[in-house]
Design a protein around this motif. Structure first.
Motif, PDB file in Angstrom:
ATOM      1  N   ALA A  86       3.330  -9.193   7.928  1.00 51.98           N
ATOM      2  CA  ALA A  86       3.977 -10.036   6.929  1.00 51.98           C
ATOM      3  C   ALA A  86       2.894 -10.560   5.988  1.00 51.98           C
ATOM      4  CB  ALA A  86       4.724 -11.203   7.579  1.00 51.98           C
ATOM      5  N   VAL A  87       3.209 -10.631   4.705  1.00 57.35           N
ATOM      6  CA  VAL A  87       2.231 -11.024   3.694  1.00 57.35           C
ATOM      7  C   VAL A  87       2.310 -12.534   3.473  1.00 57.35           C
ATOM      8  CG1 VAL A  87       1.494 -10.686   1.302  1.00 57.35           C
ATOM      9  CG2 VAL A  87       2.421  -8.761   2.613  1.00 57.35           C
ATOM     10  N   LEU A  88       1.147 -13.168   3.364  1.00 56.84           N
ATOM     11  CA  LEU A  88       1.081 -14.603   3.110  1.00 56.84           C
ATOM     12  C   LEU A  88       1.424 -14.898   1.646  1.00 56.84           C
ATOM     13  CD1 LEU A  88      -2.107 -15.363   5.231  1.00 56.84           C
ATOM     14  CD2 LEU A  88       0.193 -16.237   5.663  1.00 56.84           C
ATOM     15  N   PRO A  89       1.728 -16.157   1.316  1.00 58.78           N
ATOM     16  CA  PRO A  89       2.218 -16.472  -0.027  1.00 58.78           C
ATOM     17  C   PRO A  89       1.299 -16.073  -1.180  1.00 58.78           C
ATOM     18  CG  PRO A  89       2.735 -18.276   1.453  1.00 58.78           C
ATOM     19  CD  PRO A  89       1.875 -17.316   2.224  1.00 58.78           C
ATOM     20  N   ASN A  90      -0.007 -15.914  -0.936  1.00 57.01           N
ATOM     21  CA  ASN A  90      -0.888 -15.525  -2.045  1.00 57.01           C
ATOM     22  C   ASN A  90      -0.748 -14.052  -2.421  1.00 57.01           C
ATOM     23  OD1 ASN A  90      -2.319 -14.081  -0.092  1.00 57.01           O
ATOM     24  ND2 ASN A  90      -4.057 -15.493  -0.048  1.00 57.01           N
ATOM     25  N   GLY A  91       0.058 -13.302  -1.644  1.00 60.09           N
ATOM     26  CA  GLY A  91       0.335 -11.909  -1.984  1.00 60.09           C
ATOM     27  C   GLY A  91      -0.728 -10.924  -1.574  1.00 60.09           C
ATOM     28  N   HIS A  92      -1.822 -11.390  -0.999  1.00 57.58           N
ATOM     29  CA  HIS A  92      -2.908 -10.485  -0.621  1.00 57.58           C
ATOM     30  C   HIS A  92      -3.211 -10.552   0.869  1.00 57.58           C
ATOM     31  CE1 HIS A  92      -6.577  -8.108  -1.176  1.00 57.58           C
ATOM     32  NE2 HIS A  92      -7.184  -8.975  -0.374  1.00 57.58           N
ATOM     33  N   ASP A  93      -3.368 -11.761   1.395  1.00 57.96           N
ATOM     34  CA  ASP A  93      -3.669 -11.923   2.815  1.00 57.96           C
ATOM     35  C   ASP A  93      -2.403 -11.730   3.647  1.00 57.96           C
ATOM     36  OD1 ASP A  93      -6.358 -12.509   2.255  1.00 57.96           O
ATOM     37  OD2 ASP A  93      -5.847 -14.604   1.843  1.00 57.96           O
ATOM     38  N   PHE A  94      -2.562 -11.586   4.956  1.00 63.26           N
ATOM     39  CA  PHE A  94      -1.413 -11.213   5.777  1.00 63.26           C
ATOM     40  C   PHE A  94      -1.572 -11.664   7.217  1.00 63.26           C
ATOM     41  CE2 PHE A  94      -4.505  -7.815   6.080  1.00 63.26           C
ATOM     42  CZ  PHE A  94      -4.438  -7.373   7.386  1.00 63.26           C
ATOM     43  N   VAL A  95      -0.498 -11.508   7.977  1.00 64.12           N
ATOM     44  CA  VAL A  95      -0.513 -11.754   9.418  1.00 64.12           C
ATOM     45  C   VAL A  95       0.021 -10.513  10.114  1.00 64.12           C
ATOM     46  CG1 VAL A  95      -0.287 -14.243   9.240  1.00 64.12           C
ATOM     47  CG2 VAL A  95       1.758 -12.846   9.365  1.00 64.12           C
ATOM     48  N   SER A  96      -0.376 -10.332  11.366  1.00 62.84           N
ATOM     49  CA  SER A  96       0.061  -9.171  12.148  1.00 62.84           C
ATOM     50  C   SER A  96       0.380  -9.615  13.567  1.00 62.84           C
ATOM     51  CB  SER A  96      -1.027  -8.091  12.167  1.00 62.84           C
ATOM     52  OG  SER A  96      -2.236  -8.624  12.698  1.00 62.84           O
ATOM     53  N   SER A  97       1.201  -8.840  14.257  1.00 59.92           N
ATOM     54  CA  SER A  97       1.540  -9.155  15.654  1.00 59.92           C
ATOM     55  C   SER A  97       1.583  -7.873  16.454  1.00 59.92           C
ATOM     56  CB  SER A  97       2.895  -9.865  15.739  1.00 59.92           C
ATOM     57  OG  SER A  97       3.954  -8.982  15.402  1.00 59.92           O
ATOM     58  N   GLY A  98       1.403  -8.013  17.782  1.00 61.29           N
ATOM     59  CA  GLY A  98       1.350  -6.796  18.578  1.00 61.29           C
ATOM     60  C   GLY A  98       1.563  -6.990  20.058  1.00 61.29           C
TER      61      GLY A  98
END
Length: 810
Positions: A235-247
């Motif tokens: 999923a992308v964070l609000p700044n449109g560049h950074d993100f989060v991941s899960s696994g």
């Protein structure tokens, strides 16, 4: 430096794995979840706390929900649409203000495991059938074919006119106008998710434990390492560049400027999905059926007690690993700082047990994330597992697929989803997708429901909110939500389908009906519970430490969690009777032909006008001997939100309907007025009205309990069943006791088999997980009333249900 993410709250309600999450369009900062319990739900932030409450409940799929997405509002759907994709191969569309699906999309022949919305009402779906489909205006306009395995991920880049698909064949395909423009290779295993970032770039994650950043041209411009197992979601964070991941490594990871800046550990094995809300909060969905919300805004942090409890849950979790304890360092290894955020280290404590720690960069300390168990040498004798192809499994089944061919090995760990294990087995052995359900059901049956321990379920409701806010030390309840309708195997009623109770044309059965609406109660007899299903349906239910095990069992008949409606209609015949009776009346009771014609439009789902509603109210004042076709119009249209809201604004509708319930009343009016009240449960206004005036309605229905008319019996039994559904999971002992007593009285006259069947389900729903109601049922000698129905019967469901109810009362 920005504050780190910390737990905001845990959201309980789903009964199985949460497989999909996405931000809701309205209200702001709400979230939509889809689960293996075959439901989807909207969770709305609470105004007076950091928690969330259930705002909407959506059901209708025959099997688990694997994907969810939203489309923005348009002229036809001013609040937008919510789509759910399922293992039953279908996509259902819901609005945020109706518990019923507004339409269904069919065409895939495998699980619909990914969905993405685009401009102008475009929907893109990916499936285990190896295809992706493009839908516009409820029609499949393109099928994207070319992948060699399941399409796990889809995404749309609307500004570039590009669609993306990621597959278990390890590739990503770039599509324009239905044509594959490029095939991207780089991942070493299944591509599990895709996420579009700014600047014409996108991200992909894979079972190879990496995340990659791509240009549409096909260039891979970055590879991110950090996860230690499969990466399921992005999923992308609000700044449109950074993100989060899960696994699969029990973590959600936050990535900024190409670096993992924070690892958020979870007390469960699989973090199936992750989403980012408009305010930057992160939502995860996991294998323990819990949604968790994390925030970097300190004002939204959970309390100190809740944070401490959550850390303890993580530390107490058990993590299977293949290790040799004698080769591990002792606690002294924790005196040296970690090299990077999320680095893990196993140490042997003074007692010889192995513990796993993770480096928390924000606090600059090692935090315990679990005890390592299950393999001190990799043999079945030491770990309790079976070795197959170099890996340990809880089960390795030998499966004979075809006579004359060698048997195949089916490995399975209890931490896995049975359907995913089945899919992997099918792909590895090049078997037909037709085997999927058979293999998955084989796994489920032969593992006898074994699962990893996740902690004790909560047995109380939150005293402050009554519902789904995080409670220290609690976890999700478990249970079963059945998929296909056990009564006919059919699907639920869809508006405009024309199917319904007793229908011979569609095979739909009311017992699978739409997702019920459960209102917010403001009295003190029941914890606050909102929007159809109301969170964990067992939260707040009475339990003891020595509950009869039968009380907690679910089966294909009860507990029932959706209300029933009567949907069969023949508008032409009804209109014929209306015209016949209208011509025989005079004065103010007669209406014009144009006004009558509006009734036909209403029955065919036309949007009601003030004039048409006024006409219907006029018809309902006809004399008892001719009013029944008007009651039938009301019965059919009461399921429509506008009609339901208009008629259920006050108690006048109940007064009008119960006036027909005298013992010497017209049978047709008795039947149809009962069905009108049953159908009131289909929408929030009617549901609330009926539940608030339950005692009045049951008292008025008293004279009908001895009716010898089969249709009256079935209609009354359905009404009692709907009340049982409304009380399911509540703390209203008095209300449940009165309803159980009334239901038992109806059974004493030995009603028709179908009516008895519905009474059995009402009783089973009331008694489920409540020892006090079980005791009351025994004192009412309900078991003696079941004897005549336990003999082999046609349909078999009657005797089967009676036997299950008898077992519940033992």
């Amino acid at each position: 430096m920005a504050a780190p993410y910390q737990l905001r709250c845990q959201i309980f309600g789903h009964e199985k794995d949460v497989r999909a999450v996405t931000p809701a369009l309205i209200p702001d900062n709400s979230v939509i979840s889809g689960s293996r319990d075959a439901t989807a739900r909207i969770w709305v932030p609470e105004e007076d706390s950091n928690g969330f409450r259930e705002g909407h409940f959506m059901s209708g799929h025959k099997n688990f929900v694997a994907s969810v997405c939203c489309l923005p509002p348009d002229d036809k759907y001013p609040h937008g649409l919510i789509f759910t994709g399922s293992n039953d191969h279908t996509i259902l569309a819901f609005t945020p203000d109706s518990p019923q699906a507004v339409f269904k999309l069919t065409g895939h022949t495998g699980t619909v495991c990914s969905l993405a919305g685009g401009k102008f009402g475009t929907l893109l779906s990916g499936s285990w059938d190896k295809t992706a489909k493009v839908w516009i205006n409820q029609k499949c306009v393109l099928t994207l074919e070319g992948h060699e395995s399941a399409v796990w991920a889809v995404a749309i880049m609307p500004d570039l006119g590009v669609m993306l698909t990621g597959s278990a064949d390890k590739t990503i395909k770039v599509w324009k106008a239905g044509k594959c423009e490029n095939t991207l290779r780089g991942h070493d295993d299944c591509v599990r998710d895709l996420a579009v970032t700014q600047g014409g770039e996108f991200l992909s994650c894979s079972n190879d434990a990496t995340v990659r950043r791509w240009l549409v041209s096909g260039d891979c411009i970055a590879v991110y390492y950090g996860h230690e197992n499969f990466v399921y979601s992005l999923a992308v964070l609000p700044n449109g560049h950074d993100f989060v991941s899960s696994g699969e490594d029990r973590t959600v990871r936050v990535w900024k400027d190409g670096t993992c800046v924070q690892t958020i550990n979870h007390p469960c094995l699989s973090i199936w999905c992750v989403a980012v809300l408009g305010n930057g909060d992160i939502v995860s969905g996991a294998s323990d059926g819990i949604l968790r919300v994390f925030t970097c805004e300190p004002s939204r942090y959970a309390s100190t007690v809740e944070l401490k409890t959550y850390d303890e849950q993580i530390a107490q979790s058990q993590i299977p690993q293949d290790i040799r304890p004698e080769e591990l360092p002792g606690p002294e290894a924790l005196t040296r700082p970690g090299n990077k955020e999320g680095q893990t280290k196993m140490v042997r404590n003074a007692a010889g047990k192995v513990e796993l720690y993770s480096w928390d960069g924000a606090s600059s300390e090692w935090k315990k994330v679990g005890d390592v168990v299950g393999s001190s040498g990799g043999t079945q004798a030491t770990s309790g597992k079976t070795l197959y192809e170099g890996k340990e499994y809880d089960y390795v089944f030998t499966v004979d697929i075809q006579e004359g061919q060698p048997p195949l090995k089916l490995p399975y760990n209890i931490s896995e989803d049975p359907w995913f294990a089945a899919q992997a087995f099918i792909q590895k052995n090049n078997l037909s997708q037709l085997f999927l359900d058979q293999v998955a059901n084989f796994i489920t049956e032969n593992t006898k429901g074994a699962t990893l321990a996740q902690g004790a379920p909560a047995d109380f409701a939150d005293p402050f909110t009554g519902g789904n806010r995080y409670m220290p030390g609690s976890s999700s309840s478990t249970g079963v939500v059945n998929g296909a309708d056990p009564f006919t195997g059919g699907g639920r009623y869809i508006p405009g389908s024309g199917s319904g109770v007793g229908s011979t044309g569609g095979g739909a059965d009311p017992f699978t009906g739409s997702g019920r609406y459960v209102p917010t109660y403001t009295d003190t007899t029941r914890p606050a519970q909102t929007g159809g299903g109301g969170g964990d349906v067992f939260e707040g239910a009475y339990t003891t430490t020595s509950v009869n095990p039968n009380l907690s069992k679910t089966n294909e008949y009860f507990p029932k969690m959706t209300t029933l409606t009567f949907d069969v209609a023949n508008p032409a015949q009804i209109m014929g009777k209306l015209r016949e009776f209208n011509s025989s009346l005079g004065g103010d009771q007669q209406v014009g032909e144009g006004q009558l014609s509006a009734m036909e439009g209403l029955m065919n789902q036309a949007v009601p006008s003030e004039e048409s509603l006024s006409t219907l109210k006029t018809l309902l004042h006809w004399p008892p001997n001719v009013v029944f076709p008007a009651l039938d119009v009301l019965r059919i249209t009461m399921k429509m939100q506008d009609v339901n809201t208009a008629f259920c604004a006050d108690t006048s509708i109940l007064n009008a309907m119960t006036a027909y319930w005298s013992s010497d009343g017209n049978a047709a009016c008795q039947i149809l007025s009962l069905k009108v009240v049953c159908n009131m449960f289909a929408q929030p206004q009617g549901f609330t009205l009926c539940m608030e005036h339950r005692d009045k309605i049951l008292s008025a229905a008293g004279p009908l309990k001895g009716s010898g008319n089969k249709n009256v019996q079935v209609s009354l039994a359905t009404l009692l069943l709907n009340f049982a559904v409304g009380l399911f999971g509540s703390l209203d002992l008095e209300g449940k006791s009165k309803l159980l007593t009334t239901t038992a009285e109806c059974l004493k006259i030995k009603p028709d088999a179908e009516a008895a069947f519905r009474l059995f389900i009402a009783m089973g729903t009331l008694i489920h997980k409540d020892e006090r109601l079980q005791n009351l049922g025994q004192s009412l000698e309900i078991t003696n009333l079941l004897t005549d129905y336990m003999v082999p019967s046609d349909p078999k469901k009657v005797s089967s249900c009676a036997i299950l109810l008898r077992d519940l009362l033992r």
